[in-house]
Design an enzyme around this catalytic site. Structure first.
Site, PDB file in Angstrom:
ATOM      1  N   SER A 253      40.087  48.222  17.311  1.00  0.00           N
ATOM      2  CA  SER A 253      40.759  49.275  16.561  1.00  0.00           C
ATOM      3  C   SER A 253      39.907  49.614  15.356  1.00  0.00           C
ATOM      4  CB  SER A 253      42.142  48.817  16.116  1.00  0.00           C
ATOM      5  OG  SER A 253      42.017  47.971  14.998  1.00  0.00           O
ATOM      6  N   LYS A 254      40.174  50.804  14.836  1.00  0.00           N
ATOM      7  CA  LYS A 254      39.390  51.317  13.713  1.00  0.00           C
ATOM      8  C   LYS A 254      39.353  50.342  12.540  1.00  0.00           C
ATOM      9  CE  LYS A 254      39.607  56.280  13.421  1.00  0.00           C
ATOM     10  NZ  LYS A 254      40.345  57.366  12.816  1.00  0.00           N
TER      11      LYS A 254
END
Ligand code: GLU
Length: 381
Positions: A253-254
């Site tokens: 995830s970011k």
């Protein structure tokens, strides 16, 4: 000839996982002398992010993964946007309605959520009570004439028999409809298809021979095979590719680092190094069985143990794109999710640069690139 497809949804920037999917499609297509196309799956307008398609094309361009057909590269299988293919889906839905493999459902969203809650309270796995399956032909006709809105649902209590599901990565699978929605919706009230119907119809209409897609679709795969069987069309061969994880095993995830291809473009990483890094995450030992051309219509489970023909490459083995094409085998993809270690990218990047450096014009190529980077960073100096 083999024809594959990379089918992103325009929901934002291309992620590393998406780039790896495009890469595996490219590697397999080129390996077997086939082609691949890009199909944009844009039937869910609520998730559409403007600029996505341009971003995806730019990322593929940067990586040197050129599709044979797709947006901006017209060919025999277009159009390449599902939103431009809407007329195609309806006749297939009608065929399913006529054969009793699907039915119209007139339940309102409020009624459906009340039903779902009621079923959940009783501990049922079902998400719908099939009310509309029991409408008579006259009742359906009357509701249609009165202009009542309806969706088309698959009738999963009336499915044709078909061979068991076989996957080129996961082998023979046990069907598990219980985890899917009851009588999944195929066509929505706005006449847009859901993913299930659209992907089956498009893969068939476009003449796709091999589907390489993310493991997240493995659960709906038996449902898709039911659709092929109900429509009396032959399915392509399927390979579901396990997902990528962070080195600590968590979902990418970011928040946990750079997951979008654009981060690597901006970071000045060597595209072949990034491809090399992605390709080797999930690249295991090569086996003779199941072969990429295993007959998926066969009903018998393989009785022979797969023969090991080559050990897994080290995850820092340097490979250019042509070398990856040469070496790639679907039978070598692992069934487990793989983690991406940034330290390995650093190593590969350095060695890819050294490789360029050692070619006749290498120094010049690198100097020019550095010059462009510096000019872009300091435009006024
Ligand atoms: N549009 C789907 C996605 O982006 C792709 C599914 C497929 O490859 O069939 O997840």
């Amino acid at each position: 000839m083999a024809l594959l497809r990379f089918a992103p949804s325009p929901t934002g920037q291309l992620h590393l996982g998406g780039l790896r999917m495009a890469l595996y499609n490219h590697l397999y297509a080129k390996k077997v002398g086939g082609k691949w196309l890009m199909r944009v799956e844009d039937t869910d307008s609520t998730r559409f992010v403007p600029g996505s398609v341009e971003g995806i094309r730019k990322a593929l361009d940067w990586a040197g993964l050129e599709y044979d057909y797709g947006p901006g590269k017209e060919g025999p299988h277009g159009p390449y946007f599902q939103s431009e293919r809407l007329d195609l889906y309806r006749p297939y839905a009608n065929k399913l309605l006529d054969s009793g493999h699907a039915y119209r459902c007139f339940c309102s969203p409020d009624k459906l959520s009340a039903t779902r809650e009621r079923l959940a309270r009783t501990g049922s796995n079902s998400t719908y009570d099939k009310t509309c399956l029991h409408l008579t032909e006259e009742e359906v006709a009357r509701k249609v004439r009165a202009g009542e809105k309806s969706v088309v649902r698959l009738n999963d209590s009336n499915l044709p028999t078909r061979p068991p599901a076989t996957d080129l990565v996961f082998g023979h699978l046990k069907d598990a409809h219980a985890s899917l929605a009851t009588d999944p919706i195929l066509l929505k009230t706005d006449l847009f298809p859901t993913y299930h119907l659209a992907s089956v119809v498009d893969d068939h209409e476009m003449g796709i021979t091999h589907v390489l897609r993310g493991e997240e679709w493995l659960l709906s795969y038996p449902l898709h095979l039911d659709l092929y069987a109900a429509l009396k069309i032959t399915p392509p061969k399927f390979a579901h590719i396990p997902i990528l994880l962070n080195p600590d095993g968590s979902k990418m995830s970011k928040r946990k680092g750079d997951v979008q291809v654009v981060d690597y473009i901006r970071g000045g990483w060597e595209p072949q190094a990034v491809l090399n890094w992605l390709a080797l995450a999930g690249w295991g030992a090569k086996h003779e069985i199941p072969s990429p051309d295993a007959d998926i219509s066969s009903t018998s489970a393989p009785t022979v143990r797969p023969q090991l023909i080559q050990k897994a490459p080290d995850s820092t083995t340097l490979m250019t794109l042509p070398e990856m094409i040469n070496e790639f085998e679907l039978s070598a993809l692992t069934q487990r999710s793989s983690s991406l270690d940034p330290a390995k990218l650093e190593y590969l990047n350095k060695h890819h640069l050294m490789r360029i450096w050692s070619t006749p014009d290498g120094l010049e190529t690198l100097a020019e690139r550095a010059h462009d980077e510096i000019k872009a960073k300091f435009p006024t100096r």
